[in-house]
Design an enzyme around this catalytic site. Structure first.
Site, mmCIF file in Angstrom:
data_model
loop_
_atom_site.group_PDB
_atom_site.id
_atom_site.type_symbol
_atom_site.label_atom_id
_atom_site.label_comp_id
_atom_site.label_asym_id
_atom_site.label_seq_id
_atom_site.Cartn_x
_atom_site.Cartn_y
_atom_site.Cartn_z
ATOM 1 N N ASP A 1 27.190 -15.842 -13.444
ATOM 2 C CA ASP A 1 26.491 -15.654 -12.182
ATOM 3 C C ASP A 1 27.293 -16.373 -11.091
ATOM 4 O O ASP A 1 28.192 -17.158 -11.398
ATOM 5 C CB ASP A 1 25.076 -16.237 -12.307
ATOM 6 C CG ASP A 1 24.287 -16.112 -11.018
ATOM 7 O OD1 ASP A 1 24.416 -15.075 -10.346
ATOM 8 O OD2 ASP A 1 23.555 -17.056 -10.682
ATOM 9 N N ARG B 1 26.200 -16.283 3.277
ATOM 10 C CA ARG B 1 25.032 -15.466 2.952
ATOM 11 C C ARG B 1 24.285 -15.190 4.249
ATOM 12 O O ARG B 1 23.909 -16.126 4.968
ATOM 13 C CB ARG B 1 24.124 -16.198 1.969
ATOM 14 C CG ARG B 1 24.784 -16.491 0.641
ATOM 15 C CD ARG B 1 24.107 -17.643 -0.080
ATOM 16 N NE ARG B 1 22.715 -17.376 -0.398
ATOM 17 C CZ ARG B 1 22.300 -16.930 -1.581
ATOM 18 N NH1 ARG B 1 23.180 -16.720 -2.541
ATOM 19 N NH2 ARG B 1 21.023 -16.725 -1.823
ATOM 20 N N ASN C 1 16.740 -15.016 -13.060
ATOM 21 C CA ASN C 1 17.298 -13.662 -13.109
ATOM 22 C C ASN C 1 18.494 -13.559 -14.051
ATOM 23 O O ASN C 1 19.003 -12.464 -14.285
ATOM 24 C CB ASN C 1 17.707 -13.209 -11.697
ATOM 25 C CG ASN C 1 18.777 -14.100 -11.095
ATOM 26 O OD1 ASN C 1 18.840 -15.288 -11.382
ATOM 27 N ND2 ASN C 1 19.613 -13.540 -10.254
#
Length: 1173
Positions: A511, A715, A908
């Protein structure tokens, strides 16, 4: 379209299944409503079609015998408002998992908003149809049911229908109706312990084989030697296993006992009750820091607002606190009223911890909907100060925690699979050898088949019964060494069966956020369309806030209160260019300060901290604090900001919160200033550019600037707002409330309402750019792993540009390396395959692919895709869903057969981690969910380097050598037995019997062989400096068919030398049998000790002590072996000379052969050692 049948009709449907008497009773009760029904029919005839459609949809959704949740009956509930429950869970799940605020309407006014009258409900919820009465409804219902499945197969139980709970009666009359609340994590009980253990052990072929061998000794014709010589080794293996399992189960029972005996104050019993004795309907008083013992509904909180916080890290792994709210109806009730006047209807128990549907009724007149915001799940902890009262609704196996507790799959390491294949060869060799010896003896013997069986028993030591025990104990040693390595603190081994696989990893799937990056967010850039601010110019933002000297208390021109209570206003709108910029900056900042789910909390030491599900939101709130707008207070009803420039408090009323989730990718809030002079409402929203682009008003800069920020590795969040008049807000509120009360497709209806009234033509305020810093030593770690031959895939949910930027900064993409990008391919076309052609030619490229394209390839061109990318050094997949991550891990394993390691830090990533051969979880800011689900838990990504390159190397090489030594130990004694049988005219007579067989594989050889688990061939520093050494491990050279047959030849040579010369120096006559056994067995033991000493690469105290103590142990026990040895012969000098001669002939040629081979085939690690010195 929603439909709620009249009271009694759904109950009637349920009782139809139980018996005709109940049906008749319900019909009689329902007839009382006919007049009201007919009246309603006349008032609204168009409801006929609405009812028909709702009923058809509800009945269509009822697939008997096909309910997906395991453990339930085929019919989950016959109440229509639960028929579509499964459809309503998904969205609500995500809405509530990432925030502390309810997504449902705010029921603060007990009378006006949250209360209804039973009589009104009866009128509003009756069947609105011209032709359908209650009996007709039932007839229609069962005609549809019977068309799908025979009536006789319908079964109802308390586990698959909703439950009605009354605190004054349920704990008494229904005390045995629901599961016990006692926690039991024990795997065994006194009755099942032995049977289960025996089954688990003897389902393996080798253990079963030795059991059959031991049992064969009860047959006189097959008896060879003493029964103990065959039973004791197997008994030792079983004893070790049973002891370990018993100790583990005792510890589990001890923990269970502590939890079960925790005392809780039960109001309706007026005493302290152990957790295990809590019943559904009990009212429990909870205090701060107390574990919640069962699933409950929060009825009261000591806070006037009815709010309380809980910690859910032990349930979902998330470290942020979750806000829970008491039911407004019960917040101010007395204890007697709580006990005697409330009724709770709770849905069927299910697994989802993010959704709950229920209803609370007070005095049979006032009702209130219950959601997950009113629920306290078992095994969470009350975090707020003060107390609260909850009503138990689920106990034991019905709780969310119990239903989400699954037994993890037992992973089998690659080394074990390889050893299993080699053991099959050994097993085959036993059969072949036994048949050959009988064949050479001739089949004139009518009992030849008995001889075959006796040979199988004699050669049973070829299959090492102690191999599994040695390997399992070795794994425990490796786990201990990993957990006590001070250079990788807080590392936890959760799966001790696969440490060797750490040395065989060829693919690493990682990730990004929180794994390669710190998940420590910092706002770096603010863009308003015409002007951008970076950290160097953030002081200007503070000046802009200060310049709005007249004060603003809403995202427009409103009044506010100073600290002293005086009121100031903006006055007229003086617009000039500078003033306009300041106002835009202020509007942007105050929107950022309001639009979030952050809750300020004060620690015991008085320090202010923020709680939120997302680090992004905390970063933004801290940023607004730095520029002069601080989040001071927040609850479900209001939010207060402190404006430093004007020394004033800005107070707002929170009307609705629409939480962020991975589907909507945005969050919104409706606020209103507390100033009575203001009548405007503001809808504020922020979200990903992919969804916000369609929501905000048209512009010409958003797409370009989001791309620029993404290329900087930031982001991005798009910020917008919309002004609502009082009339527009009331229309929205009315429609949204109706949607929120729907029991069918509730989430979809709520989402449509938001889209229709709010999410269009928002004023675009600006864009934020938040940086997620790289973790410590990420660049170095990735470079080392790539040099070690590990192919790295980064799977992230971020945008392509952001992921590419992070990949470059983390050195996942090397300087000058070609980057091949595949995006926006959603349909199977020729261009899809042509996009892969370049990768088949350039094997050194890096692929960047988005989730849309990845999904298309996995669906239509899976084989072509993996054939093209499987050899690439790095792949970056963006916008991936959790399921896509898991699919990639599974398909890589399937297509390559190589070991895959997955690493992540968030919930997740759990599915990806569990799909891997080796799952590694990082304890990060997203919580412990990934860590708890992983095989290995670490605190930083850089620790993975040592975990693989050092501990993985040692675990694999040690286990490989240990396995080969154990097999060598069994082979060499079997060769001695075979040679003796051949020389004895092919008679199946045991050479070594009784204690000799037991002692040989235990106290005489086990300790030195097992001490190899502390050996290492190179120093730790060299393993890190030269990661290329790791490539040899992935090739499996330490344990292969080549090394296996080499050890077989070695065992054959040494067995022939030892037994041959022992027979030469003595004889095979019965008179010299004990002399021969003494000589050959002693040489066997000394040979094994010497071979271990020759194989050790790095000596330590453990090895030396094991060798010396074993040597002493053997010669101390020799005087007690008079039953097997000729002790007079053992004490002679002749014996010592013959023993030394045979040992030399057995060891020296082997040592010379290895030295010659080593000279011409120098191992890579030796070259590195020579080069480094």
């Amino acid at each position: 379209m929603s439909f709620t049948p009249p009271p009694g009709s759904t109950r009637l449907a349920n009782t139809q299944l139980s018996g005709k008497n109940n049906i008749n009773s319900s019909n009689n009760n329902s007839n009382n409503n006919k007049n009201n029904i007919n009246k309603k029919i006349k008032q609204s005839s168009h409801y006929q079609s609405h009812f028909d459609e709702s009923l058809e949809a509800a009945l269509d959704s009822l697939e008997l015998g096909d309910i997906p949740d395991s453990g339930r009956s085929s019919v989950e509930s016959f109440e229509l408002h639960t028929l579509n429950n499964n459809n309503n869970t998904s969205q609500s799940n995500k809405n509530n998992s990432t925030n502390n605020t309810s997504s449902t309407p705010d029921y603060r006014e007990n009378v006006d908003l949250s209360t209804t009258n039973t009589n009104n409900n009866t009128d509003n919820n009756i069947i609105k149809s011209k032709n359908i009465s209650i009996p007709n409804f039932i007839s229609m219902f069962f005609s549809r049911v019977s068309a799908k499945q025979p009536y006789s197969k319908i079964e109802l139980s308390e586990g698959n229908v909703e439950r009605e709970i009354q605190p004054h009666t349920t704990p008494v009359f229904d005390r045995n109706k629901y599961p016990s609340n006692a926690i039991s994590n024990a795997k065994y009980n006194p009755i099942t312990f032995v049977p289960i253990i025996l089954y688990e052990q003897f389902k393996f072929f080798f253990n079963l084989y030795f059991l059959l061998v031991a049992l064969s000794q009860t047959i006189p014709a097959l008896r060879i030697g003493y029964l103990s010589s065959y039973v004791l080794p197997l008994a030792f293996v079983l004893a070790v296993t049973m002891s370990k399992e018993a100790l583990d189960d005792i510890q589990r029972r001890k923990r269970d006992k502590e939890s079960n005996n925790e005392l809780y104050e039960v109001i309706n019993q007026s005493k302290l009750v152990p957790s295990k004795d809590l019943k559904v309907g009990d009212l429990v008083k909870l205090h701060k820091g107390i574990r919640i013992p069962a699933d409950m509904i929060l009825l009261q909180s000591s806070e006037a607002s009815g709010e309380t916080f809980i910690k859910t890290d032990q349930l979902d792994g998330e470290t942020d606190w979750k806000l829970r709210v008491s039911c407004p109806v019960t917040q101010k009730l007395s204890n007697d009223q709580l006990i005697n006047n409330i009724t709770i209807v709770a849905e069927v128990p299910h697994k989802s911890i993010h959704t709950f549907t229920g209803k609370l009724t007070f005095n049979e007149t006032t009702s209130h909907a219950l959601t997950v915001d009113n629920a306290l799940w078992a095994n969470t902890v009350l975090a707020s100060t003060g107390t609260c009262i909850g009503c138990v609704i689920y106990t034991g196996s019905d709780t969310r925690q119990a239903m989400n507790t699954t037994t993890p799959k037992v992973k089998t390491g690659l080394l074990e699979l390889e050893i299993n294949n080699l053991s099959k060869i050994l097993c085959l060799s036993v059969f072949i050898l036994s048949i050959l010896l009988v064949l050479f003896a001739g089949f004139d013997n009518p009992d030849w088949y008995i001889d075959v069986m006796r040979y199988l028993i004699l050669f049973s030591s070829i299959i090492p019964v102690s191999l599994r025990v040695n390997l399992d104990l070795g794994k425990s040693v490796y786990a201990y060494q990993i957990e006590h390595d001070t250079s990788i603190p807080e590392t936890i081994v959760r799966t001790s069966t696969i440490p060797e696989d750490l040395g065989r990893i060829e693919y690493l799937l990682s990730d990004k956020t929180g794994t390669l990056t710190q998940n420590d967010m910092e706002l770096k850039k603010l863009h308003l369309g015409t002007i951008a601010y970076t950290q160097e110019s953030f002081d200007l933002l503070r000046d802009s806030v200060s310049s709005v000297t007249e004060g603003v208390s809403s995202p427009g021109n409103v009044a506010t209160s100073n600290i002293d209570g005086s009121t100031i206003g903006m006055g007229t709108n003086k617009i000039n260019s500078r003033r306009n910029i300041n106002q835009r900056v202020y509007d942007m900042l105050i929107t950022l300060a309001l639009c979030h789910n952050v809750t300020p909390t004060f620690e015991d030491n008085g320090e202010l901290s923020y709680q939120a599900a997302s680090p992004d939101e905390i970063a933004i709130v801290k940023f607004t604090q730095e520029v002069g707008l601080s989040l001071f207070k927040r609850d479900r009803e209001s939010i207060t900001l402190y404006q430093e420039a004007s020394k004033s408090y800005l107070e707002y009323k929170i009307l609705y919160v629409f939480p962020f989730n991975s589907d909507t990718k945005r969050m919104g809030i409706i606020v209103k200033s507390q100033s009575p002079a203001q009548d405007d409402y503001w809808f504020l929203e922020k979200g990903a550019d992919t969804v916000m682009t369609k929501i905000v008003a048209s512009n010409d800069w958003l797409e370009e600037e989001t791309g620029n920020m993404a290329r900087e590795g930031l982001r991005t969040l798009v910020i917008g707002r919309k002004k609502l008049s009082a009339s527009k807000y009331k229309i929205f509120s009315s429609e949204y409330e109706k949607a929120s009360l729907s029991m069918i497709n509730r989430d979809e209806a709520m989402s449509k309402c938001i889209t229709k009234y709010l999410e269009h033509d928002l004023e675009l305020l600006g864009l934020t750019g938040v940086e997620d810093k790289l973790q410590k030593d990420v660049k170095t770690s990735i470079e080392l792993l790539r040099n070690a031959g590990v192919k790295i895939w980064m799977l992230t949910g971020d945008k392509v540009e952001t992921a590419k930027c992070v990949s470059i900064s983390a050195k996942l993409i090397s300087r000058g390396q070609y980057v091949h990008t595949i995006i926006k391919k959603s349909k199977p076309e020729e261009s899809a395959l042509s996009s892969l052609e370049y990768l088949t030619v350039n094997k050194n490229a890096v692929l960047i692919i988005d989730g849309e394209s990845l999904g298309m390839y996995l669906t239509y061109y899976r084989e072509e895709f993996f054939n093209a990318v499987i050899q690439l050094p790095a792949v970056v997949a963006c916008r991936c869903t959790p399921q896509q991550k898991a699919d990639v891990a599974m398909f890589i394993r399937q297509f390559t057969g190589k070991r895959v390691c997955c690493i992540g830090d968030g919930g997740n990533d759990v599915s990806m981690i569990q799909s891997a051969d080796v799952g590694v979880g990082i304890v990060g800011k997203e919580g412990k969910q990934a860590s708890l689900a992983a095989d290995f838990s670490i605190s930083q990504f850089c620790h993975l380097t040592k975990l693989l390159l050092w501990h993985g190397r040692n675990s694999y090489k040690r286990s490989a050598k240990l396995a080969q030594f154990v097999m060598h130990r069994g082979l060499i004694i079997s060769v001695c037995q075979a040679l003796y049988s051949i020389c004895s005219s092919f008679e199946p007579i045991a050479l070594f019997q009784g204690w000799l067989m037991v002692g040989y594989s235990t106290c005489y050889t086990m300790a030195p062989v097992f001490s190899l688990t502390t050996d290492h061939d190179i120093d730790e520093s060299l393993a890190i400096i030269y990661p290329e050494l790791y490539k040899e491990l992935t090739e499996g050279k330490s344990l292969s068919y080549k090394t296996f047959f080499s050890w077989c030849l070695l065992s054959l040579f040494q067995g022939i030398v030892i037994q041959g010369f022992a027979q030469k120096f003595t004889s095979i006559l019965e008179i010299d049998f004990t002399k021969m056994v003494a000589l050959s067995f002693t040489v066997l033991v000394m040979n094994e000790l010497t071979m271990v000493a020759l194989e050790i690469k790095t000596w330590n105290k453990t090895m030396a002590i094991a060798e010396i103590l074993t040597f002493i142990c053997y010669f101390v026990t020799v005087p007690f072996l008079g039953e097997y040895f000729n002790l007079e012969y053992v004490l002679t000098v002749q014996f010592l000379i013959q023993m030394a001669l045979i040992l030399g002939l057995s060891i020296i040629p082997v040592w010379i052969a290895k030295a010659i081979y080593r000279k011409f085939n120098l191992p890579t690690y030796v070259k590195v050692q020579q080069f480094s010195t």
